[in-house]
Structure formats: structure tokens, C-alpha cells
Design an enzyme around this catalytic site. Structure first.
Site, PDB file in Angstrom:
ATOM      1  CG  LEU A  62      -7.608   7.890  -3.181  1.00 21.06           C
ATOM      2  CD1 LEU A  62      -8.402   8.855  -4.059  1.00 21.06           C
ATOM      3  CD2 LEU A  62      -8.502   6.694  -2.804  1.00 21.06           C
TER       4      LEU A  62
ATOM      5  N   GLY B 108      -6.306  10.028   4.194  1.00 20.94           N
ATOM      6  CA  GLY B 108      -6.268   8.579   3.980  1.00 20.94           C
ATOM      7  C   GLY B 108      -7.692   8.073   3.819  1.00 20.94           C
TER       8      GLY B 108
ATOM      9  CB  ILE C  81       2.005   5.504  -4.427  1.00 16.05           C
ATOM     10  CG1 ILE C  81       1.255   6.754  -3.960  1.00 16.05           C
ATOM     11  CG2 ILE C  81       1.481   5.002  -5.784  1.00 16.05           C
ATOM     12  CD1 ILE C  81      -0.202   6.532  -3.531  1.00 16.05           C
ATOM     13  CB  THR C  82       1.316  -0.315  -4.339  1.00 20.29           C
ATOM     14  OG1 THR C  82       0.828  -0.389  -3.001  1.00 20.29           O
ATOM     15  CG2 THR C  82       1.867  -1.683  -4.766  1.00 20.29           C
TER      16      THR C  82
ATOM     17  CB  ILE D  22      -0.403 -23.794  15.858  1.00 22.19           C
ATOM     18  CG1 ILE D  22      -1.896 -23.712  16.214  1.00 22.19           C
ATOM     19  CG2 ILE D  22      -0.026 -25.217  15.422  1.00 22.19           C
ATOM     20  CD1 ILE D  22      -2.847 -23.868  15.027  1.00 22.19           C
ATOM     21  CG  HIS D  23       4.372 -22.707  13.577  1.00 21.12           C
ATOM     22  ND1 HIS D  23       3.107 -22.741  13.042  1.00 21.12           N
ATOM     23  CD2 HIS D  23       5.191 -23.218  12.618  1.00 21.12           C
ATOM     24  CE1 HIS D  23       3.141 -23.233  11.816  1.00 21.12           C
ATOM     25  NE2 HIS D  23       4.395 -23.546  11.536  1.00 21.12           N
ATOM     26  N   GLY D  24       4.317 -22.161  18.378  1.00 25.16           N
ATOM     27  CA  GLY D  24       5.069 -21.826  19.585  1.00 25.16           C
ATOM     28  C   GLY D  24       6.236 -20.904  19.230  1.00 25.16           C
TER      29      GLY D  24
ATOM     30  CD  GLU E  65      -6.972  -1.993  -2.995  1.00 22.25           C
ATOM     31  OE1 GLU E  65      -8.089  -2.281  -3.431  1.00 22.25           O
ATOM     32  OE2 GLU E  65      -5.919  -2.343  -3.540  1.00 22.25           O
TER      33      GLU E  65
ATOM     34  CD  GLU F 172     -11.171   0.689  12.194  1.00 24.94           C
ATOM     35  OE1 GLU F 172     -10.499   0.713  11.139  1.00 24.94           O
ATOM     36  OE2 GLU F 172     -10.842   0.016  13.187  1.00 24.94           O
TER      37      GLU F 172
END
Ligand SMILES: Cc1cc2nc3c(=O)[nH]c(=O)nc-3n(C[C@H](O)[C@H](O)[C@H](O)COP(=O)(O)OP(=O)(O)OC[C@H]3O[C@@H](n4cnc5c(N)ncnc54)[C@H](O)[C@@H]3O)c2cc1C
Length: 381
Positions: A128, A134, A160-161, A339-341, A365, A369
Site C-alpha cells: 500500500l 504513507g 513492504i514486509t 529498571i535495568h539501569g 498500519e 495520529e
């Protein structure tokens, strides 16, 4: 894992277990290798095909697994908990290309293309987006002109995936330049003269997912490869995106859950000031907020999947689920690194990858916005 409160029937719970075990055993050991190399894990996708995960919701007569939209969401969630890139490939293959053929193609086309897609013998791509269009997908410039019993396609598609590893593509093109929105969908096969793959993207995250440009130079597409009627392609694409958004929502929930699981484990192990991190209320509050938001996102995603299952209009519910879940995932990945620093910043810990992968989810997808535009349009109509 901090378990979900969402009640599942026996079959759905079993499917979750199968997907979880597969992800832990087959994907976890190779995640970073493929992330580093940006190679597409072909063998892994053959195994996913063997499990029925490449034809999740399609009827058995086409080679599909015949599962429900909710079960599809659960599978994508579980894959994403370990590797969002693999989950993205599964979501795109099922929800975009294969679903477009299933929902809108004629019986002859379905019989020809769906069995190979559902088994994973062939991977599917869906075109698409273009370089200059886009969010405003209707502004596409790829054109198809009818010449006898062929359509002549010219233009290109961007991001395109499965662009290079895919073999079957649904491509959207303008079929009447004089009419606004006169867009049609076509089935293309890799190897058609004039159809080539352009640049493969070097990405921030989702790196083992194959993202490429597609180029069409006078591709002669047989008239019978038009999907549905001429001029209906854009409407079809919007419906496909509604379903795709539930998948991206599920992917977001899985990624966020993976980030939370890793954070709980780390907080219990890491000592500072003579205590584990999990003993500090500041850390506990982060974990509590993450868990609460993830559960809310999960319920929105499951609700949209169940509405789809009942055949209801999902435009609003899917946009809300995708927007909330993807933004929840971004916050969860961010907090997980915090949290992992310093250890969250290095590649030995899974949260580093979640932090990179997650950003696609507020873009692909339909950006956040665009989801807000869809939600507002539904409220104000
Ligand atoms: C890894 C990856 C995989 C993808 N896979 C596929 C695929 O398989 N098939 C496919 O067709 N596409 C695919 N895409 C494309 C993706 O769907 C688009 O990138 C996305 O729709 C956004 O389009 P864009 O990148 O052109 O951004 P733009 O549309 O240029 O947007 C740029 C920014 O402007 C904002 N914006 C635009 N319009 C408005 C507005 N009216 N109001 C407010 N803000 C606005 C956007 O929200 C965004 O923040 C993929 C992209 C990536 C990165």
C-alpha cells in the site's frame, strides 16, 4: 509471567501454551543472532507454517487452521513476548496479504493462492505504502492501465514486509487517474517480468523482519489477477487495516508483557543498597503501572478480536486497541530499560531489543495520529 485475568476457554488456553512453548524453545535461542545479522529466519517460518501459524484464521478447505480472531491475537501476543520481529512477519503474512485474498478474491484465486500461503510454502506481502504516500495512502502514484486482457503496472511500493522473501503480493494501484480514490488491488507473483525488489531497509528494530521496496516497470498483470471489482481496492485496504490493527495491538501487548516479565525477574535479582530492586517502592510502582496498563490494553485487543469474531464493525474498536496498546508498549519498554539501569542498555538483556522494536508499533498500519483521526471521525460522524 504475570498472568492475564482475561478468561480463556480450554482451546484458546491450549493455543496460548503451544505458542508460548514454541517461542521459548525455537525462537528465544536465535533472537539476537537474527537481530544482529538482519537475516530473515526462513527455517523458523517453515516451522511456524507447520504449526498452522501462517494460516491462522482461514478455513481448513484452503489449508488454514480455522482458528478465531481471538486465538490469532493470542498467538501473535505470545510470539511477540519473545520476538516482536517474528510476530510482525506472522501478523503481516496472515492479516494483510492472505486476508486480503481471503476476503476479496474470487474462488479460483483463493484456491490457487491460499493453500501455499496458509502452509507457509510461500510468504505473502501487501503493498500500500509508497515513498510519497504513507498516512495519506490514497495519494499513491502507482498506476495500472488496462490493455486488452492485461493490466500494465508502473510505480513502486515502500517499506513492504516480506518484500524480498515473499512470493505472492497484493498490490494497490490507481486504475483511473481522473477519479479520486479509483484504486484497485492486484495479485502479483515474484518473477513476473518487470517486477523487482529494490532497497532492503537497514532498521532500528524489527531487524530480522524483511522490509523492502518493490518496483513495477511495465508489469503485465493478467486481468483475472484483479481482486474483486475495479475501483474497490481502497475500501478493501481500509477493511484489511482494521483487522491488521488488532494484530499490531496484540503484538504490542506481547512485547509489553515480555518487557514486564524481564523487569520483574531482574528486579528480584539485582541488589542495591543491600536490598533487591523489587523491595524499593519506586520500582514496585513502576511494575504495578506497567501490569495495569498491559492488562487494560489486552482487554481492548481481545474485545476488538471478539467483535470481529461476531462480525461487528471493528473500525473504532481496532483503532482504540492499536493506539492504546502500542503506546502502552512504548511506555513499558522505556520503563523496562530504566529498571535495568545500565544493563538495559546492552544487548545481553532482552529489554534493549524491546526498546528498539517497540517504536514500529506506533507507526506501522497507521500511526498514532492516524488512529486518533479514525477514532475522532467515528465519534463525530
Ligand atoms: C518496518 C516497517 C514495515 C512496514 N510494512 C508495511 C507493509 O507491509 N505494507 C505497507 O503497505 N506498508 C508498510 N509499512 C509502512 C507504514 O505503514 C508507514 O510507514 C506508515 O503508514 C506511516 O507512513 P509514513 O512512513 O509515510 O509516514 P507519514 O505519513 O509521512 O507521517 C509522518 C508523520 O506525520 C504524521 N501525520 C501524517 N498525516 C497527519 C495528519 N493528517 N495529522 C497529523 N499528523 C499526521 C504521522 O502520524 C507521522 O507522525 C511499514 C513500515 C515499516 C517501518
Amino acid at each position: 509471567m504475570a498472568e492475564t485475568a482475561a478468561a480463556l476457554n480450554e482451546q484458546s488456553a491450549m493455543i496460548r501454551q503451544t505458542a508460548r512453548e514454541f517461542a521459548e524453545k525455537e525462537i528465544k535461542p536465535i533472537v539476537m543472532e537474527y537481530d544482529e545479522s538482519q537475516e530473515f529466519p526462513k527455517e523458523l517460518f517453515s516451522k511456524l507454517g507447520g504449526l498452522g501459524f501462517l494460516g491462522i484464521t482461514f478455513p481448513e478447505e484452503y489449508g488454514g487452521a480455522g482458528l478465531s480472531p481471538l486465538e490469532s491475537a493470542i498467538i501473535i501476543e505470545e510470539l511477540a513476548r519473545v520476538d516482536p520481529s517474528t510476530a510482525l512477519g506472522v501478523a503481516a503474512h496472515n492479516g494483510l496479504c492472505t486476508n486480503h485474498i481471503f476476503l476479496f478474491a474470487g474462488e479460483v484465486q483463493k484456491k490457487k493462492y491460499l493453500p501455499d500461503l496458509c502452509s507457509g510454502k510461500k510468504l505473502g506481502g501487501w503493498g500500500l505504502t509508497e515513498v510519497f504516500s504513507g498516512s495519506d495512502a490514497g495519494g499513491m502514484r502507482t498506476v495500472a492501465v488496462k490493455e486488452g486482457n492485461k493490466w500494465i503496472l508502473n510505480g513502486s511500493k515502500n517499506f513492504i514486509t516480506h518484500g524480498s522473501v515473499g512470493e505472492t503480493f497484493v498490490v494497490l494501484a490507481v486504475t483511473d487517474k481522473t477519479k479520486q480514490g479509483a484504486i484497485s488491488a492486484f495479485l502479483l507473483e515474484k518473477g513476473m517480468p518487470g517486477f523487482s525488489v529494490g532497497k532492503k531497509e537497514n532498521k532500528l528494530g524489527m531487524r530480522s523482519s524483511d522490509t523492502c521496496q518493490l518496483i513495477f516497470d511495465n508489469v503485465r498483470v493478467p486481468a483475472e489477477n484483479l481482486i474483486g471489482s475495479e475501483g474497490e481496492g481502497f475500501k478493501q485496504a481500509l477493511q484489511i487495516l482494521d483487522g491488521g490493527r488488532i494484530s499490531i495491538g496484540a503484538l504490542s501487548v506481547g512485547l509489553a508483557q515480555g518487557a514486564l516479565d524481564a523487569s520483574i525477574k531482574y528486579a528480584k535479582e539485582r541488589h542495591q543498597f543491600g536490598k533487591t530492586l523489587s523491595e524499593f517502592q519506586g520500582i514496585q510502582f513502576k511494575l504495578a503501572d506497567m501490569a495495569m496498563e498491559i492488562e487494560a490494553a489486552r482487554l481492548l485487543v481481545y474485545n476488538a478480536a471478539e467483535m470481529k469474531m461476531r462480525g461487528e464493525n471493528i473500525t473504532l474498536a481496532a483503532a482504540q486497541a492499536k493506539l492504546f496498546a502500542s503506546e502502552t508498549a512504548v511506555r513499558a519498554a522505556n520503563e523496562a530499560v530504566q529498571i535495568h539501569g545500565g544493563y538495559g542498555f546492552i544487548k545481553e538483556f532482552p529489554v534493549e531489543k524491546f526498546y528498539r522494536d517497540v517504536k514500529l508499533l506506533t507507526i506501522g498500519e497507521g500511526t498514532s495520529e492516524v488512529q486518533r483521526m479514525v477514532i475522532a471521525r467515528n465519534l463525530l460522524k
